[in-house]
Design an enzyme around this catalytic site. Sequence first.
Site, PDB file in Angstrom:
ATOM      1  N   HIS A  14     -58.145 -36.775 -51.857  1.00 17.99           N
ATOM      2  CA  HIS A  14     -59.118 -37.117 -50.795  1.00 17.99           C
ATOM      3  C   HIS A  14     -58.710 -38.403 -50.067  1.00 17.99           C
ATOM      4  O   HIS A  14     -59.559 -39.206 -49.695  1.00 17.99           O
ATOM      5  CB  HIS A  14     -60.527 -37.267 -51.359  1.00 17.99           C
ATOM      6  N   ASN A  17     -68.251 -31.017 -52.179  1.00 15.89           N
ATOM      7  CA  ASN A  17     -67.228 -30.416 -51.323  1.00 15.89           C
ATOM      8  C   ASN A  17     -67.889 -29.474 -50.325  1.00 15.89           C
ATOM      9  O   ASN A  17     -69.089 -29.200 -50.417  1.00 15.89           O
ATOM     10  CB  ASN A  17     -66.232 -29.618 -52.175  1.00 15.89           C
ATOM     11  N   TYR A  52     -64.027 -41.240 -61.755  1.00 19.36           N
ATOM     12  CA  TYR A  52     -64.341 -41.963 -60.516  1.00 19.36           C
ATOM     13  C   TYR A  52     -64.457 -43.456 -60.740  1.00 19.36           C
ATOM     14  O   TYR A  52     -64.072 -44.266 -59.900  1.00 19.36           O
ATOM     15  CB  TYR A  52     -65.608 -41.384 -59.871  1.00 19.36           C
TER      16      TYR A  52
HETATM   17 FE1  HDE Z   1     -62.941 -35.481 -57.228  1.00 15.91          FE
HETATM   18  N1  HDE Z   1     -61.909 -37.211 -57.351  1.00 15.91           N
HETATM   19  N2  HDE Z   1     -62.289 -34.936 -59.045  1.00 15.91           N
HETATM   20  N3  HDE Z   1     -63.854 -33.661 -57.054  1.00 15.91           N
HETATM   21  N4  HDE Z   1     -63.567 -35.963 -55.389  1.00 15.91           N
HETATM   22  C1  HDE Z   1     -61.834 -38.166 -56.414  1.00 15.91           C
HETATM   23  O1  HDE Z   1     -62.124 -40.459 -56.813  1.00 15.91           O
HETATM   24  C2  HDE Z   1     -61.717 -35.768 -59.943  1.00 15.91           C
HETATM   25  C3  HDE Z   1     -63.870 -32.669 -57.990  1.00 15.91           C
HETATM   26  C4  HDE Z   1     -64.451 -35.281 -54.629  1.00 15.91           C
HETATM   27  O2  HDE Z   1     -64.619 -39.811 -50.183  1.00 15.91           O
HETATM   28  C5  HDE Z   1     -61.171 -39.429 -56.894  1.00 15.91           C
HETATM   29  O3  HDE Z   1     -62.590 -42.313 -55.604  1.00 15.91           O
HETATM   30  C6  HDE Z   1     -61.534 -35.112 -61.206  1.00 15.91           C
HETATM   31  C7  HDE Z   1     -64.852 -31.683 -57.676  1.00 15.91           C
HETATM   32  C8  HDE Z   1     -64.648 -35.960 -53.377  1.00 15.91           C
HETATM   33  O4  HDE Z   1     -64.085 -41.356 -51.644  1.00 15.91           O
HETATM   34  C9  HDE Z   1     -60.856 -39.117 -58.363  1.00 15.91           C
HETATM   35  C10 HDE Z   1     -62.000 -33.833 -61.025  1.00 15.91           C
HETATM   36  C11 HDE Z   1     -65.422 -32.112 -56.501  1.00 15.91           C
HETATM   37  C12 HDE Z   1     -63.842 -37.093 -53.442  1.00 15.91           C
HETATM   38  C13 HDE Z   1     -61.384 -37.710 -58.501  1.00 15.91           C
HETATM   39  C14 HDE Z   1     -62.484 -33.739 -59.677  1.00 15.91           C
HETATM   40  C15 HDE Z   1     -64.781 -33.344 -56.134  1.00 15.91           C
HETATM   41  C16 HDE Z   1     -63.189 -37.063 -54.715  1.00 15.91           C
HETATM   42  C17 HDE Z   1     -60.048 -39.906 -56.025  1.00 15.91           C
HETATM   43  C18 HDE Z   1     -62.012 -32.694 -62.022  1.00 15.91           C
HETATM   44  C19 HDE Z   1     -66.520 -31.428 -55.688  1.00 15.91           C
HETATM   45  C20 HDE Z   1     -63.649 -38.121 -52.356  1.00 15.91           C
HETATM   46  C21 HDE Z   1     -60.531 -41.174 -55.359  1.00 15.91           C
HETATM   47  C22 HDE Z   1     -62.782 -32.982 -63.195  1.00 15.91           C
HETATM   48  C23 HDE Z   1     -67.773 -31.352 -56.387  1.00 15.91           C
HETATM   49  C24 HDE Z   1     -64.621 -39.233 -52.470  1.00 15.91           C
HETATM   50  C25 HDE Z   1     -61.846 -41.409 -55.899  1.00 15.91           C
HETATM   51  C26 HDE Z   1     -64.421 -40.219 -51.340  1.00 15.91           C
HETATM   52  C27 HDE Z   1     -62.323 -38.073 -55.169  1.00 15.91           C
HETATM   53  C28 HDE Z   1     -61.334 -37.076 -59.670  1.00 15.91           C
HETATM   54  C29 HDE Z   1     -62.991 -32.541 -59.130  1.00 15.91           C
HETATM   55  C30 HDE Z   1     -65.142 -34.052 -54.930  1.00 15.91           C
HETATM   56  C31 HDE Z   1     -59.405 -39.245 -58.791  1.00 15.91           C
HETATM   57  C32 HDE Z   1     -60.918 -35.718 -62.445  1.00 15.91           C
HETATM   58  C33 HDE Z   1     -65.212 -30.436 -58.488  1.00 15.91           C
HETATM   59  C34 HDE Z   1     -65.543 -35.530 -52.231  1.00 15.91           C
HETATM   60  O5  HDE Z   1     -61.545 -39.973 -59.217  1.00 15.91           O
END
Ligand code: HDE
Length: 694
Positions: A79, A152, A366
């Site tokens: 992202h 999402n 996060y």
């Molecule tokens: Fe994320 N995801 N994600 N994700 N995600 C990040 O956090 C992660 C997942 C989502 O505009 C990171 O600050 C793991 C699902 C958004 O700043 C990180 C898993 C959904 C954003 C991270 C998921 C999301 C992130 C990268 C699996 C939809 C952007 C930078 C367990 C429900 C937020 C940060 C923004 C961002 C980890 C799966 C949505 C690495 C480990 C499912 C919208 O922490």
Amino acid sequence: MPVSRKPVRPKSDAKEAQLEGFREDPTGQFLTTDQGVRVASTDDSLRAGDRGPTLLEDFHLREKIMRFDHERIPERVVHARGAGAHGHFQVYESLARYTSAGFLQDPTKQTPVFVRFSTVVGSRGSADTVRDVRGFAVKFYTEQGNFDLVGNNMPVFFIQDGIKFPDLVHALKPNPRKEIPQAQSAHDSFWDFVSLTPETAHMVMWVMSDRSIPRSYRMMEGFGVHTFRLIDAEGVARLVKFHWKPLLGAHSLVWEEAQQIAGKDPDYHRRDLWEAIESGNPAEWELGMQIIAEADALKYGFDLLDSTKLLPEEIVPVERVGKMTLNRNPVNFFAEVEQVAFCIGNVVPGIDFTNDPLLQARLFSYLDTQLTRLGGPNFAELPINRPIAPVHNHQHDGFGRHTINAGTANYSPNSIGDGFPKPATPAQGGYAHYAERVAGHVVRGRSPSFQDHFTQARMFLDSQSPVERAHLTDALSFELGKCEREEVRKRVVDVILMAIDPRLAADVAKAIGVPVGKSPGTGMKAQKPSPALSIAMVKDPKIVTRKIAILAAPGHHGQSLALVKATLEKGGASVEVVSTALGDVPAADGGVTRAVRSLLNTPSVVYDAIMVADGDASVAVLAADDDACRFVKEGFRHCKSLAALGAGARLLQAAGLPSEGAGIVTGTAAGELAKRFVEAIGQHRHWARERKRS
Ligand code: HDE
């Protein structure tokens, strides 16, 4: 020189606390160093003699270069590319029947929000319109603390357990040797992972559908994905699925157009959001909730803890409970959009988690990722992350600490600080975790209730209109066609597509030149289509904020052009006159029309609809111009509404286009044509004209 003090701090009382540290517009101010010393010159470094060496004592040079050297922070690991806006949320009526969350009680109260939309795969400088999932992360600054709904634009996810997330993301990101390709899933490693991970099947259908190429962030649905819990004042829990429903409806680009925009205007979505808000058109969504009794977690033929499944709206309706309005652009992109740190663990009393293993892994990730990205543990003190609720605790020190802690006791319990700050009871607003009963053996494995990977993938496919299904088939053929390894292509067809639908598998196999294997036999359950999963039908036609190009050259008919333009603008559209050059274009009926774009610097793909102005001389110029012919041809190819007033129809002919048919509006009466054009634009696209493929 008089020094004027003219603050341009955005006015929002509720956010005053957050905006502490806001630096005023420097208009009328002297340039200073970071220490506040006024600087006499910033264009020449301090030297011993005109042609002599630079002196180390030049503190301004050293500070200026040092600050520049460290301007970049690590981009988000996923992202990375995003855009954001401020606004507020307001509930329609008290939701006390479901939750004690304070911001969901009072319909007269506005809760400030900051939203960041993003793509997932690409790096920070990648294009907006790539085929990808879009992030939809909302931070509610409630009086009880921050609540982050980090969702999402698709209601399901690729994997069921967070432990696979690093593998998924490594497979999606560019190849580690070549760092190719950027911001795309159309490559071997992603499809290799898919073919070996059948739980991806449902999400793959979504990502290959038109949902992954949205027309605008403002025209996307949003989903919390996981099942959460709402807890009411009596401590009773209900399961909940969160939805965002865009008031402009959900609309997509077409794939070829999305690819062209990626080159012509890589900032397309960012610009669209910014311009809409700047022009006074807020982006609006209704918050929806599907409420499910705790006891019903397994009632619907799948497990509500499994994030690769959705709960069809036709089975449990989405209750629309409030509205979010985004109406203020950031003042500084870095300070706000880059530094915002969302955390799925940021919840307020009345909202709680479930045991979804994907959600649980996110609870760690996060918080952890910000340590590297934002350089230490004090990121919650950055203005954009600061809650409006007061913060009192014994956390202190660390890199980048802003708060100057007062008081004598920095531990708990204490007597020398009279025991403060003290924990709050639930009655005093203290967060109480839901007392779920948990018992079980320690296991590394998947629950049998998570095993069906194909029923909902097929349901999604069956819910698409024929046009959407054709797009999905094309998208799969495009992506798999980019895979260099034939065994990967074949395994996706055999293991994933055959299991979902043999007809889909056969169509894709034909396009990518592999034989179709035998169906693996997946024990799929019968499931009715869910019409809500299709976005082909426009339910509420609107032209507000749609971008319309009017092509006009010298000798056009100015009055009729102005009339159509005024009608479109009355409907809320944004109209740009495009000509052979920028500036005043002389009209045949006297006067001039101002062209704000030229055929050289703007492509058809950034517009929703195109009109050709009347006027023999104007049309003669345009018909002889390759760029003008291509402009209308592309608009036709991408199924956009086309209008030609009077002689304007001759440009359509010159481009080899029909002058009637779906979404093609011609005529000589400007008023009548404008009306029909508005209706056509409201339909978004006219798929009947989509080119047929052999
Ligand atoms: Fe994320 N995801 N994600 N994700 N995600 C990040 O956090 C992660 C997942 C989502 O505009 C990171 O600050 C793991 C699902 C958004 O700043 C990180 C898993 C959904 C954003 C991270 C998921 C999301 C992130 C990268 C699996 C939809 C952007 C930078 C367990 C429900 C937020 C940060 C923004 C961002 C980890 C799966 C949505 C690495 C480990 C499912 C919208 O922490």
